[in-house]
Design a protein around this motif. Structure first.
Motif, short mmCIF file in Angstrom:
data_model
loop_
_atom_site.label_atom_id
_atom_site.label_comp_id
_atom_site.label_asym_id
_atom_site.label_seq_id
_atom_site.Cartn_x
_atom_site.Cartn_y
_atom_site.Cartn_z
N LEU A 100 -4.36 3.75 -3.62
CA LEU A 100 -2.96 3.87 -3.19
C LEU A 100 -2.81 4.63 -1.88
O LEU A 100 -1.69 4.86 -1.43
CB LEU A 100 -2.11 4.48 -4.30
N ASP A 101 -3.93 4.96 -1.23
CA ASP A 101 -3.86 5.44 0.14
C ASP A 101 -3.66 4.25 1.08
O ASP A 101 -3.35 4.43 2.25
CB ASP A 101 -5.15 6.16 0.55
N GLN A 102 -3.83 3.05 0.57
CA GLN A 102 -3.72 1.82 1.35
C GLN A 102 -2.54 0.99 0.84
O GLN A 102 -2.71 -0.10 0.32
CB GLN A 102 -5.01 1.01 1.25
N VAL A 103 -1.32 1.51 0.98
CA VAL A 103 -0.14 0.76 0.55
C VAL A 103 0.63 0.29 1.78
O VAL A 103 0.46 0.83 2.88
CB VAL A 103 0.76 1.57 -0.39
N ASN A 104 1.44 -0.72 1.58
CA ASN A 104 2.17 -1.35 2.66
C ASN A 104 3.63 -1.53 2.31
O ASN A 104 3.98 -1.68 1.14
CB ASN A 104 1.58 -2.73 2.96
N THR A 106 0.27 -3.00 -2.57
CA THR A 106 -1.13 -2.83 -2.22
C THR A 106 -1.84 -4.14 -2.49
O THR A 106 -1.52 -4.83 -3.46
CB THR A 106 -1.78 -1.65 -2.97
N PHE A 107 -2.76 -4.48 -1.62
CA PHE A 107 -3.52 -5.71 -1.77
C PHE A 107 -4.87 -5.38 -2.39
O PHE A 107 -5.55 -4.46 -1.95
CB PHE A 107 -3.73 -6.38 -0.41
N ASP A 160 4.90 7.27 -8.36
CA ASP A 160 6.16 7.31 -7.62
C ASP A 160 5.90 6.70 -6.24
O ASP A 160 5.42 7.37 -5.33
CB ASP A 160 6.66 8.75 -7.47
N ALA A 161 6.20 5.41 -6.11
CA ALA A 161 5.91 4.69 -4.87
C ALA A 161 6.64 5.30 -3.68
O ALA A 161 6.17 5.21 -2.54
CB ALA A 161 6.28 3.22 -5.01
N ARG A 162 7.77 5.94 -3.90
CA ARG A 162 8.54 6.53 -2.81
C ARG A 162 7.88 7.78 -2.24
O ARG A 162 8.23 8.23 -1.15
CB ARG A 162 9.96 6.83 -3.28
N SER A 163 6.92 8.34 -2.97
CA SER A 163 6.22 9.53 -2.46
C SER A 163 5.01 9.15 -1.60
O SER A 163 4.40 10.02 -0.98
CB SER A 163 5.76 10.41 -3.62
N LEU A 164 4.68 7.87 -1.54
CA LEU A 164 3.54 7.40 -0.75
C LEU A 164 3.98 7.12 0.69
O LEU A 164 5.16 6.95 0.97
CB LEU A 164 2.96 6.14 -1.39
N THR A 165 3.01 7.05 1.58
CA THR A 165 3.29 6.75 2.98
C THR A 165 2.71 5.38 3.31
O THR A 165 1.53 5.26 3.62
CB THR A 165 2.68 7.82 3.91
N PRO A 166 3.55 4.34 3.24
CA PRO A 166 3.02 3.00 3.47
C PRO A 166 2.81 2.68 4.95
O PRO A 166 3.49 3.22 5.82
CB PRO A 166 4.12 2.10 2.89
N ASN A 167 1.85 1.80 5.19
CA ASN A 167 1.70 1.19 6.50
C ASN A 167 2.84 0.19 6.62
O ASN A 167 3.15 -0.53 5.68
CB ASN A 167 0.36 0.45 6.62
N MET A 168 3.45 0.13 7.78
CA MET A 168 4.58 -0.78 7.97
C MET A 168 4.08 -2.11 8.58
O MET A 168 3.41 -2.10 9.61
CB MET A 168 5.63 -0.16 8.88
N ASN A 169 4.41 -3.21 7.92
CA ASN A 169 4.06 -4.54 8.41
C ASN A 169 5.32 -5.21 8.94
O ASN A 169 6.37 -5.16 8.30
CB ASN A 169 3.47 -5.39 7.29
N ASP A 170 5.19 -5.88 10.07
CA ASP A 170 6.33 -6.57 10.69
C ASP A 170 6.35 -8.03 10.26
O ASP A 170 6.12 -8.93 11.05
CB ASP A 170 6.24 -6.44 12.20
N GLY A 171 6.62 -8.26 8.97
CA GLY A 171 6.67 -9.61 8.45
C GLY A 171 7.85 -10.40 8.98
O GLY A 171 7.83 -11.64 8.95
N ALA A 172 8.88 -9.73 9.48
CA ALA A 172 10.05 -10.43 10.00
C ALA A 172 9.70 -11.22 11.26
O ALA A 172 10.41 -12.16 11.62
CB ALA A 172 11.16 -9.43 10.31
N SER A 173 8.62 -10.86 11.94
CA SER A 173 8.23 -11.54 13.18
C SER A 173 7.35 -12.77 12.94
O SER A 173 7.02 -13.46 13.88
CB SER A 173 7.50 -10.57 14.10
N TYR A 174 6.96 -13.03 11.69
CA TYR A 174 6.08 -14.17 11.40
C TYR A 174 6.84 -15.41 11.17
O TYR A 174 7.79 -15.53 10.53
CB TYR A 174 5.17 -13.88 10.20
#
Length: 116
Positions: free
Chosen positions: A23-27, A42-43, A102-116
């Motif tokens: 969960l260090d690798q969440v998006n 997370t993938f 608590d997913a809100r306590s994690l720091t996700p990587n932000m993906n710009d899916g809106a641009s795809y």
């Protein structure tokens, strides 16, 4: 954090699974679907997921129709999606559906899916 074992489910429990995930690798993503759902995901490879109860599920495809969004027709929660990247079958796990996380306590990587 490293890879840990988690249990997860939809709200009513008709879909339940176990997953080994880091969960260090969440998006988080800003595409129209993820933004509306508030997904933190997370993938993981498909071999990291064991379905305990799988259904029934309903499938939703959108955009390029390459990701199979699976949700519970009873409670409406989408605990996971399935897809493929570079020939590897993957699950996108909805971290909000993991027990004791608590997913809100994690720091996700932000993906710009809106641009795809």
């Amino acid at each position: 954090m490293a890879v840990q074992h988690y249990s997860g489910s939809c709200q009513c429990g008709a879909i339940a699974f176990e997953v080994d995930a880091d969960l260090d690798q969440v998006n988080a993503c800003n595409c129209s679907r993820c933004r509306r759902l508030g997904w933190v995901l997370t993938f993981v490879p498909d071999t990291a997921v064991t379905m305990v109860k799988d259904g029934p599920t309903t499938e939703y495809l959108f955009n390029k129709q390459q990701i199979s969004h699976r949700f519970c027709p009873t409670c409406g929660i989408e605990p996971y999606a399935r897809g493929e990247r570079n020939g590897q079958k993957l699950y996108a796990i909805n971290v909000n559906c993991l027990d004791g996380v608590d997913a809100r306590s994690l720091t996700p990587n932000m993906n710009d899916g809106a641009s795809y």
